[in-house]
Design an enzyme around this catalytic site. Sequence first.
Site, PDB file in Angstrom:
ATOM      1  N   LYS A 182       0.847  -1.191   0.000  1.00 45.30           N
ATOM      2  CA  LYS A 182       0.000   0.000   0.000  1.00 45.30           C
ATOM      3  C   LYS A 182       0.883   1.242   0.000  1.00 45.30           C
ATOM      4  O   LYS A 182       1.871   1.287   0.739  1.00 45.30           O
ATOM      5  CB  LYS A 182      -0.872   0.000   1.260  1.00 45.30           C
ATOM      6  CG  LYS A 182      -1.911  -1.091   1.235  1.00 45.30           C
ATOM      7  CD  LYS A 182      -3.053  -0.645   0.373  1.00 45.30           C
ATOM      8  CE  LYS A 182      -4.082  -1.709   0.206  1.00 45.30           C
ATOM      9  NZ  LYS A 182      -5.137  -1.320  -0.694  1.00 45.30           N
ATOM     10  N   GLU A 186      -1.732  -0.072  -8.749  1.00 47.00           N
ATOM     11  CA  GLU A 186      -3.189  -0.219  -8.672  1.00 47.00           C
ATOM     12  C   GLU A 186      -3.845   1.093  -8.255  1.00 47.00           C
ATOM     13  O   GLU A 186      -3.432   1.726  -7.285  1.00 47.00           O
ATOM     14  CB  GLU A 186      -3.495  -1.319  -7.653  1.00 47.00           C
ATOM     15  CG  GLU A 186      -4.964  -1.610  -7.449  1.00 47.00           C
ATOM     16  CD  GLU A 186      -5.164  -2.845  -6.552  1.00 47.00           C
ATOM     17  OE1 GLU A 186      -4.291  -3.742  -6.531  1.00 47.00           O
ATOM     18  OE2 GLU A 186      -6.191  -2.906  -5.867  1.00 47.00           O
ATOM     19  N   ASP A 201      -8.972  -0.953  -9.852  1.00 48.31           N
ATOM     20  CA  ASP A 201      -9.726  -1.637  -8.801  1.00 48.31           C
ATOM     21  C   ASP A 201     -11.044  -0.869  -8.637  1.00 48.31           C
ATOM     22  O   ASP A 201     -12.040  -1.158  -9.334  1.00 48.31           O
ATOM     23  CB  ASP A 201      -8.872  -1.647  -7.510  1.00 48.31           C
ATOM     24  CG  ASP A 201      -9.590  -2.190  -6.283  1.00 48.31           C
ATOM     25  OD1 ASP A 201     -10.756  -2.571  -6.391  1.00 48.31           O
ATOM     26  OD2 ASP A 201      -8.988  -2.228  -5.182  1.00 48.31           O
TER      27      ASP A 201
HETATM   28  O1  LIG Z   1      -7.994  -9.048   1.366  1.00 47.02           O
HETATM   29  C1  LIG Z   1      -6.861  -8.580   1.507  1.00 47.02           C
HETATM   30  O2  LIG Z   1      -5.872  -9.258   1.757  1.00 47.02           O
HETATM   31  C2  LIG Z   1      -6.605  -7.116   1.421  1.00 47.02           C
HETATM   32  C3  LIG Z   1      -6.916  -6.624   0.113  1.00 47.02           C
HETATM   33  C4  LIG Z   1      -6.640  -5.175  -0.076  1.00 47.02           C
HETATM   34  O3  LIG Z   1      -5.518  -4.842  -0.371  1.00 47.02           O
HETATM   35  C5  LIG Z   1      -7.690  -4.229  -0.011  1.00 47.02           C
HETATM   36  C6  LIG Z   1      -8.902  -4.505   0.494  1.00 47.02           C
HETATM   37  C7  LIG Z   1      -9.840  -3.488   0.690  1.00 47.02           C
HETATM   38  C8  LIG Z   1      -9.531  -2.206   0.468  1.00 47.02           C
HETATM   39  C9  LIG Z   1      -8.188  -1.822   0.167  1.00 47.02           C
HETATM   40  O4  LIG Z   1      -7.506  -1.466   1.296  1.00 47.02           O
HETATM   41  C10 LIG Z   1      -7.408  -2.907  -0.555  1.00 47.02           C
HETATM   42  C11 LIG Z   1      -7.598  -2.747  -2.026  1.00 47.02           C
HETATM   43  O5  LIG Z   1      -7.846  -1.638  -2.445  1.00 47.02           O
HETATM   44  O6  LIG Z   1      -7.467  -3.678  -2.807  1.00 47.02           O
HETATM   45 MG   LIG Z   2      -7.049  -1.806  -4.382  1.00 39.59          MG
END
Ligand SMILES: O=C(O)CCC(=O)C1=CC=C[C@@H](O)[C@@H]1C(=O)O
Ligand SMILES: [Mg+2]
Length: 371
Positions: free
Chosen positions: A166, A216, A241
Amino acid sequence: MVVPIREINMKRLRMRLKHPFATSFGTMEHKEFFLLEAKDGEGNSGFGESAAFTEPWYTEETVETTRHMLEDFLIPILQKNQVHHPDEVTELFRAVRRNNMAKAAIEGAVWDLSAKREGLPLSRALGGEKRKIDVGVSIGIQPSVKDTLDVVERYLREGYKRLKLKIKPGWDIDVLREVRRCFPEAPIMADANSAYTLEDIDHLRQLDDLELLMVEQPLGADDIIDHANLQAAIRTPICLDESITSLEDATKAVELGSCKVVNLKISRVGGLTEARRIHDYCQEQGIAVWCGGMLEAGVGRAHNIALTTLPQFVLPGDTSGSSRYWEKDIIQPEVTATDGEIVVPEQPGIGFQLDEEAVRSFTVEEKTFDF
Ligand SMILES: O=C(O)CCC(=O)C1=CC=C[C@@H](O)[C@@H]1C(=O)O
Ligand SMILES: [Mg+2]
């Protein structure tokens, strides 16, 4: 053949995450969601899990809007209409605008019930053939660069095949550069959750030196125009996404050149039927697809595994093992990833049993709807 629904049971669960998950918007410590059970009166039960968070930072939906939509609109639609195939649920739900996460929760339960009635694993009912799927991990923003490097090292050692980090303004290029320096070959990518604008184009161009698999959702959550401009200016593939909520969105984004990869989340697009349509379109267009996560408990995780068996899921998904998230999951056996692979269950439907005791211990509310 009708998929006879005699009763829907809706439980609200609250589970503590083993490790808080930090993104560009804030930190999550708990996951609250609905577990939907659709019963046919012949001993079969299909399960679905809602994905929206308690706050509307990722999409506009929340746990509370999910409850409102399910109780007041979506379940009543199913009470009034017969369903012959789960695909029809998507059509019936067109009467309600958006609210995709609420729709997906109950649509998933109908898919599971239908697959169980046919004696088919959900993966096969969807047309998937893989026996094993490749998985990666999503790594929240860590307290320090050192912590990030430690976590990356651990997950690489565990064999995860794609590491998503992230990022946010102030926590991006320098951190990624350090990760790349320490792990020159690692399959890493970044997820910004819309934290940038086109004004950051020169800053984002630096991503091109880092050999990322992709970046992403760098720009607006509902944008595809600026993303097309950014994709034309950088070499790093853009993965969308938040911007993709339907087949129509995917078609427009691909035609505009807004992305080269799609993160497909069942919940974000309103269910398995729409997810499969987007998958099929991306396959025709040669657009790589992978299955994103929503910090799901076991039922949602099982749905993700089933969907990922479709052929255009050519990149590892976010569906890591249950123990990464929970001290105890709500299914038996729990999902386990070994060397970055999950074995697809062969039993009918989602292929996992509910752990009734665990479900009971996390349930904070319960309601039943008769048909
Ligand atoms: O399910 C997971 O392991 C986490 C996935 C993840 O990165 C996310 C889930 C939900 C919101 C965001 O923070 C993020 C995403 O954007 O993909
Ligand atoms: Mg995402």
